[in-house]
Design a protein around this motif. Structure first.
Motif, PDB file in Angstrom:
ATOM      1  N   LYS A  58       0.813  -1.221   0.000  1.00 54.03           N
ATOM      2  CA  LYS A  58       0.000   0.000   0.000  1.00 54.03           C
ATOM      3  C   LYS A  58       0.843   1.265   0.000  1.00 54.03           C
ATOM      4  N   ALA A  59       2.162   1.112  -0.147  1.00 50.34           N
ATOM      5  CA  ALA A  59       3.030   2.298  -0.156  1.00 50.34           C
ATOM      6  C   ALA A  59       3.051   2.925  -1.542  1.00 50.34           C
ATOM      7  N   VAL A 103      10.528   4.959   3.002  1.00 47.48           N
ATOM      8  CA  VAL A 103       9.225   4.395   2.650  1.00 47.48           C
ATOM      9  C   VAL A 103       8.176   5.466   2.931  1.00 47.48           C
ATOM     10  N   ASP A 104       7.575   5.968   1.901  1.00 53.23           N
ATOM     11  CA  ASP A 104       6.578   7.040   2.043  1.00 53.23           C
ATOM     12  C   ASP A 104       7.065   8.142   2.980  1.00 53.23           C
ATOM     13  N   GLY A 105       8.325   8.519   2.819  1.00 54.07           N
ATOM     14  CA  GLY A 105       8.866   9.649   3.569  1.00 54.07           C
ATOM     15  C   GLY A 105       9.503   9.296   4.897  1.00 54.07           C
ATOM     16  N   GLY A 106       9.316   8.068   5.371  1.00 56.25           N
ATOM     17  CA  GLY A 106       9.909   7.659   6.653  1.00 56.25           C
ATOM     18  C   GLY A 106      11.162   6.820   6.430  1.00 56.25           C
ATOM     19  N   THR A 107      12.096   6.858   7.407  1.00 58.26           N
ATOM     20  CA  THR A 107      13.356   6.123   7.309  1.00 58.26           C
ATOM     21  C   THR A 107      13.234   4.760   7.989  1.00 58.26           C
ATOM     22  N   PRO A 111      14.183  -4.977   5.489  1.00 63.32           N
ATOM     23  CA  PRO A 111      13.952  -6.166   6.321  1.00 63.32           C
ATOM     24  C   PRO A 111      14.744  -7.391   5.869  1.00 63.32           C
ATOM     25  N   ARG A 121      23.059   5.291  14.104  1.00 70.23           N
ATOM     26  CA  ARG A 121      21.907   4.389  14.190  1.00 70.23           C
ATOM     27  C   ARG A 121      22.264   3.031  13.586  1.00 70.23           C
TER      28      ARG A 121
ATOM     29  N   ILE B  54       6.246   7.177  15.013  1.00 64.97           N
ATOM     30  CA  ILE B  54       6.946   6.808  13.783  1.00 64.97           C
ATOM     31  C   ILE B  54       6.738   7.911  12.753  1.00 64.97           C
ATOM     32  N   PHE B  55       7.842   8.372  12.151  1.00 62.01           N
ATOM     33  CA  PHE B  55       7.757   9.415  11.117  1.00 62.01           C
ATOM     34  C   PHE B  55       7.619   8.743   9.748  1.00 62.01           C
ATOM     35  N   ALA B  56       6.531   9.010   9.075  1.00 57.76           N
ATOM     36  CA  ALA B  56       6.308   8.457   7.726  1.00 57.76           C
ATOM     37  C   ALA B  56       5.259   9.332   7.049  1.00 57.76           C
ATOM     38  N   PRO B  57       5.670  10.561   6.657  1.00 60.78           N
ATOM     39  CA  PRO B  57       4.690  11.609   6.304  1.00 60.78           C
ATOM     40  C   PRO B  57       3.784  11.268   5.132  1.00 60.78           C
ATOM     41  N   LYS B  58       4.249  10.401   4.238  1.00 58.47           N
ATOM     42  CA  LYS B  58       3.398  10.095   3.088  1.00 58.47           C
ATOM     43  C   LYS B  58       2.720   8.737   3.201  1.00 58.47           C
ATOM     44  N   ALA B  59       2.859   8.072   4.351  1.00 59.19           N
ATOM     45  CA  ALA B  59       2.221   6.760   4.526  1.00 59.19           C
ATOM     46  C   ALA B  59       0.758   6.927   4.916  1.00 59.19           C
ATOM     47  N   ASP B  60      -0.041   5.922   4.582  1.00 58.90           N
ATOM     48  CA  ASP B  60      -1.457   5.936   4.957  1.00 58.90           C
ATOM     49  C   ASP B  60      -1.713   5.201   6.264  1.00 58.90           C
ATOM     50  N   LEU B 101       6.676  -3.243  12.847  1.00 53.36           N
ATOM     51  CA  LEU B 101       5.679  -2.326  12.299  1.00 53.36           C
ATOM     52  C   LEU B 101       5.123  -2.892  11.000  1.00 53.36           C
ATOM     53  N   VAL B 103       3.953  -0.986   7.791  1.00 56.47           N
ATOM     54  CA  VAL B 103       3.875   0.340   7.171  1.00 56.47           C
ATOM     55  C   VAL B 103       3.305   0.164   5.766  1.00 56.47           C
ATOM     56  N   ASP B 104       2.121   0.651   5.558  1.00 53.20           N
ATOM     57  CA  ASP B 104       1.449   0.495   4.261  1.00 53.20           C
ATOM     58  C   ASP B 104       1.562  -0.935   3.732  1.00 53.20           C
ATOM     59  N   PHE B 108       8.359  -3.742   8.668  1.00 53.13           N
ATOM     60  CA  PHE B 108       9.618  -3.033   8.947  1.00 53.13           C
ATOM     61  C   PHE B 108       9.823  -2.974  10.453  1.00 53.13           C
ATOM     62  N   PRO B 111      12.435   2.277  13.757  1.00 52.84           N
ATOM     63  CA  PRO B 111      13.787   2.859  13.708  1.00 52.84           C
ATOM     64  C   PRO B 111      14.276   3.376  15.059  1.00 52.84           C
TER      65      PRO B 111
END
Lengths: 370, 370
Positions: A58-59, A103-107, A111, A121, B54-60, B101, B103-104, B108, B111
């Motif tokens: 869904k990304a 992934v959609d803007g997140g780091t 996997p 990190r 979790i930062f993922a600005p473009k994820a749904d 997680l 994510v979409d 993952f 982080p």
């Protein structure tokens, strides 16, 4: 199953294969040696291209931070099964590379890959097979041990961690004493780097099996390098780490391991910012170390060396894609001043771990010889 | 900065705070002890709730696999800065938990968290502080070392890895010999589990500092448990691992460490599927081990023990949320048959690492005493 799949690709998708061939990318991709158990991706081919496959149905966007320098990595393309795939635009340098996904803007990490501590990190790691990878391979030779120690540190009021490599035979023998190399990581890394990313233990095992080095102990601890932001290195004070290393760790190691506990049998080396630390500490403490090595970590000026008779070796190295002329000319200056200096340039590598693995391979036989 | 933020929340968002209070969730969240350096999230509060960011600005959609059992984890909510946040629906069991997680639709790791090998992959880990966490805390006491060894294995034609805990004083002394506990992980895990997730080294350091155990060596290696899929345990053959353990690893350890190399001074224990392995191998090889322990790993039937005089101790344990009655009744049956059997039930824990940390704390003082 794998064979069937490969057959399918060759027979069914010959157009794609032809296109790939015409673009010059060989279709001999294999899982990276640093993948998690059983994971097929990421893959690398014999030319050094890396290929990625990430499931995120869904990304909208998955990007890999690896690719050609400065071009911002590799954007993956989604297929109708929800997998994002893609191949680096060009071949990568041989050796180890850190990377991550966006992934959609997140780091996030890949996997499929194992994680390694870098950039402050735990990042994904990938290994592009090097033409000379045999020197850091896990072989059927006697192996030394790598042990985690927790040593008391009054100056920081903590129990601190170090890793200690003891050469083959150390554990079963109870008499032989060994020289010690204190070996430091770079900025963004920690005490795990030299064994995990660097394979320092395997490099030593192999050199010892070939009779090329006088066996010695290696100690890695955290250089407190990450207390300062990248680009603000000038704000870094060496004193806290120097105190931990010289006043706390070295006495602990000398009390708990069979070391030759004197200046003549003690070396310090570091990569990148660990080289900066090595430079400063060896100059501050000439009575503690007699062999100094900076791996992509700067140079010494002969005028800095107060008592040249105390320095048994200065080893300077870097990758050919860094600034080899500076390393070479500094070495010449040191030699002219009567210091036993050696330089090494790693072919076709930059500021990365293959440079430092090779540097250790070149340095180790020169240590504790005189 | 942190203080300002906390103040802002209290002053500016009093409605939300009241709601949170009325829902009974205390606002004393702190970063999990297993976060990556400098990472503020995930967090846990004093009641055992876990909070994620979790930062993922473009994820749904971002979901966390942790939550109340069987309810499918915790769906996070996105704010307008691109952060997904959320708190578990209820308090979690104390101790260590694996998670990941979604994510979409893709899997993952978080982080912010460190990674631990479980479920046949490196997963994120979180620590809910236990009321008795002091027994596995890193304290200012003498520390043993944990060393990675690479031992030759003819039966598998590989160099295999094991971790060896040697108690404080082992390294500086050169005479004392120690008994050995071979301690196995569960399905989906590997030889890193007992030191990373289990803190077995710290549990031992603390028990030794308190004078509660006779110091011994601990050895962890990979039980080859993941060669079989979860739920198909009956297809697992013990022979390959038994050969590696008994014919290859034990002789290597006895040759390279100062062990008391006899049956009277050798124990085997395992958690979950490692308990199944312990059960089978101790029964197959009564001449090798004299102390047996199954941690959430089944029971022994007295009829299985051919020569009761060779068994010095059988220790059976599990969490109170597992099947404690079975462990207790099996222990009674063993006692009736004249075997020195002990059971332990970890309060308010399930099939998870706090059960096993506590089990090791209870087991260790009973080993090598008779």
């Amino acid at each position: 199953m794998k064979l069937n799949l490969a057959t399918l690709i060759v027979l069914g998708l010959s157009t794609t294969v032809c296109m790939a061939q015409s673009s010059g990318i060989k279709d001999d991709f294999k899982p990276s040696a640093l993948n998690q158990p059983g994971q097929e991706y990421p893959q690398v081919n014999s030319q050094g291209y890396a290929r990625f496959k990430i499931f995120a149905p869904k990304a909208d966007s998955v990007k890999v931070s690896l690719g050609l320098g400065g071009r911002g990595g590799t954007q993956l393309t989604k297929n109708d099964q929800g997998y994002f795939t893609g191949t680096t635009e060009g071949p990568m340098d041989q050796g180890f590379h850190y990377y991550h996904l966006t992934v959609d803007g997140g780091t996030f990490n890949d996997p499929g890959a194992l994680n390694f501590y870098g950039s402050t990190r735990w990042e994904s790691g990938i290994e592009i097979p090097a033409h000379d990878q045999d020197f850091y391979a896990l072989k059927d030779v006697p192996h030394g041990n790598v042990q985690q120690i927790l040593f008391p540190s009054k100056s920081t009021n903590t129990s601190r961690r170090a890793f200690v490599y003891t050469p083959p035979g150390y554990a079963s023998d109870s008499k032989t004493r060994y020289p010690v190399l204190y070996l430091q990581h770079g900025w963004g890394e920690d005490e795990t780097a030299w064994m995990n990313q660097g394979h320092a233990n395997l490099i030593m095992d192999n050199l010892i099996a070939e009779g090329k080095v006088k066996p010695f102990i290696i100690v890695n601890t955290y250089g407190m390098t990450n207390e300062v932001k990248w680009g603000k290195m000038r704000d870094f004070s060496i004193i806290p780490f120097q105190t931990v290393l010289v006043d706390e760790l070295i006495p602990y190691v000398d009390a708990n391991f069979r070391t030759l506990a004197n200046q003549a049998n003690r070396a310090m080396a570091g990569l990148s910012m660990g080289g900066m630390e090595t430079h400063t500490i060896t100059l501050n403490k000439p009575e503690v170390f007699s062999y100094y090595a900076l791996l992509s970590g700067g140079t010494y000026n002969p005028a800095e060396i107060k008592d040249k008779s105390k320095v048994k070796l200065i080893f300077l190295s870097c990758g050919s894609k860094e600034n080899p002329e500076r390393v070479k000319s500094a070495t010449e200056e040191l030699k002219k001043a009567g210091i036993n200096a050696v330089s090494y340039v790693s072919e076709d590598t930059a500021h990365e771990f293959l440079t430092w693995r090779r540097s250790l391979r070149e340095l180790a036989p020169k240590l504790f010889r005189n």
